[in-house]
Design an enzyme around this catalytic site. Structure first.
Site: not given
Ligand code: SD4
Length: 339
Positions: A200, A228-229, A252
């Site tokens: 991300t 999934r979102v 995260g």
């Molecule tokens: C999610 N927040 O799809 C994103 C994943 C992410 O580092 O941040 N990964 O939940």
């Protein structure tokens, strides 16, 4: 600020207000602008792309879009079409963008489109809506001149997917960076060519005019259930901008960020007078408090900036890093962490 809050903040001490943390140098009554912050160390290249616009007196909304596009273009990156697929082997992308007027746009679960961030911007500018999803988002993108790309996995994503299929376990693991380990949605921490696996990219910027904008782009959690979102395309979860107060983004496990309206919460804490770092810390604490056992197994990090260009970050676990670019700095900082 009322007296009670003033005393509360006073008792926290200068360090909790951010004066001894990463953003300290800008807290001397001069506003640090322009400035751009991005999640992870891959944010250095993202910031560079944003900086070209910011340093030429461009608008923060253009800068954050350019930054997000930079990483969407990067091959072997978990953001964009080179990212990890869902558990059905399909890459679905989430993105959002928000400007200083609280104009915002987002796409979720979009497939075969290279620049979801630019589609999100088109949603913001050309529709009365905020979020388009799945096929509708793709159709809108094509109608607006975006090209449909072939549905192929990048070599790294294909290798990781094949490995994941052996166990097919949907179990998020902490994305501890700089460790070649793990076997879950955030694993491996590195691709075989050594490039880091950050799925991300969230960035916030303030331009010379002092206006804030933000953008997030992601392939979401790897091997997720199809459809999934996460938090990333949700305004108030993965990104929030309030031009009177500040801006925040997250990275995260998105479900935990959505549950607390994470970035909106961070901005509201800044509105109450907390420094960006302490605002991020308080949001992280809320996640940990709700379910300490669960929090011990996951990662969430917040990154924020206020209207003075003071910035800060906080994470549940060690390993969350962020990149900063201004006239004074071009650095990667380690975020502080709770556990
Ligand atoms: C999610 N927040 O799809 C994103 C994943 C992410 O580092 O941040 N990964 O939940």
């Amino acid at each position: 600020m009322n007296r009670k809050n003033f005393i509360k903040l006073g008792s926290l001490g200068l360090s909790s207000l951010g004066l001894s943390s990463a953003g300290m140098r800008s807290w001397n009554n001069t506003i640090q602008k322009p400035i751009v912050l991005s999640t992870w160390d891959s944010g250095m290249a993202v910031n560079e792309a944003a900086w070209k616009i910011l340093s030429a007196n461009g608008k923060s909304i253009d800068a954050v879009e350019a930054g997000a596009m930079q990483i969407e273009d990067t091959i072997n990156c978990c953001v964009g079409l080179g990212g990890y697929p869902d558990r059905d082997g399909i890459v679905t992308l989430d993105a959002c963008i928000m400007d200083e007027h609280a104009n915002c746009g987002a796409v979720a679960g979009i497939e075969q489109i290279k620049h979801p961030i630019s589609v999100a911007r088109k949603v913001m500018e050309k529709t009365p809506h905020v979020i388009l999803v799945g096929n509708g988002a793709q159709q809108f993108a094509i109608e607006n001149g975006f090209q449909k790309e072939p549905p192929v996995l990048s070599p790294s994503a294909e290798a990781a997917y094949k490995e994941w299929l052996i166990k097919s376990e949907y179990k998020p693991v902490i994305n501890i960076e700089n460790k070649k380990q793990g076997n879950g949605p955030f694993a491996p921490a590195f691709f075989e060519d050594g490039s880091p696996n950050h799925d991300t990219m969230g960035l916030v910027a303030m331009d010379m005019a002092g206006n804030l904008s933000g953008a997030v782009t992601t392939s979401g959690m790897a091997f997720k259930v199809h459809g999934r979102v996460g938090d990333s395309p949700i305004i108030g979860a993965g990104l929030y901008v309030d031009n009177e107060v500040g801006a925040a983004t997250s990275s995260g496990v998105g479900e935990e960020v959505i549950r607390i309206c994470g970035t909106h919460l961070v901005v509201e804490f800044m509105r109450q007078g907390y420094s960006p770092e302490l605002a991020c810390k308080k949001a992280v604490e809320r996640i940990v408090k709700r379910d300490p056992k669960k929090a011990a197994d996951i990662q969430v990090g917040f990154l924020a900036m206020n209207k003075k260009g003071v910035y800060g970050a906080y994470a549940i676990q060690k390993g969350f890093v962020f990149s900063v670019k201004s006239e004074r700095e071009n650095v990667v900082h380690d975020a502080k962490f709770i556990l």
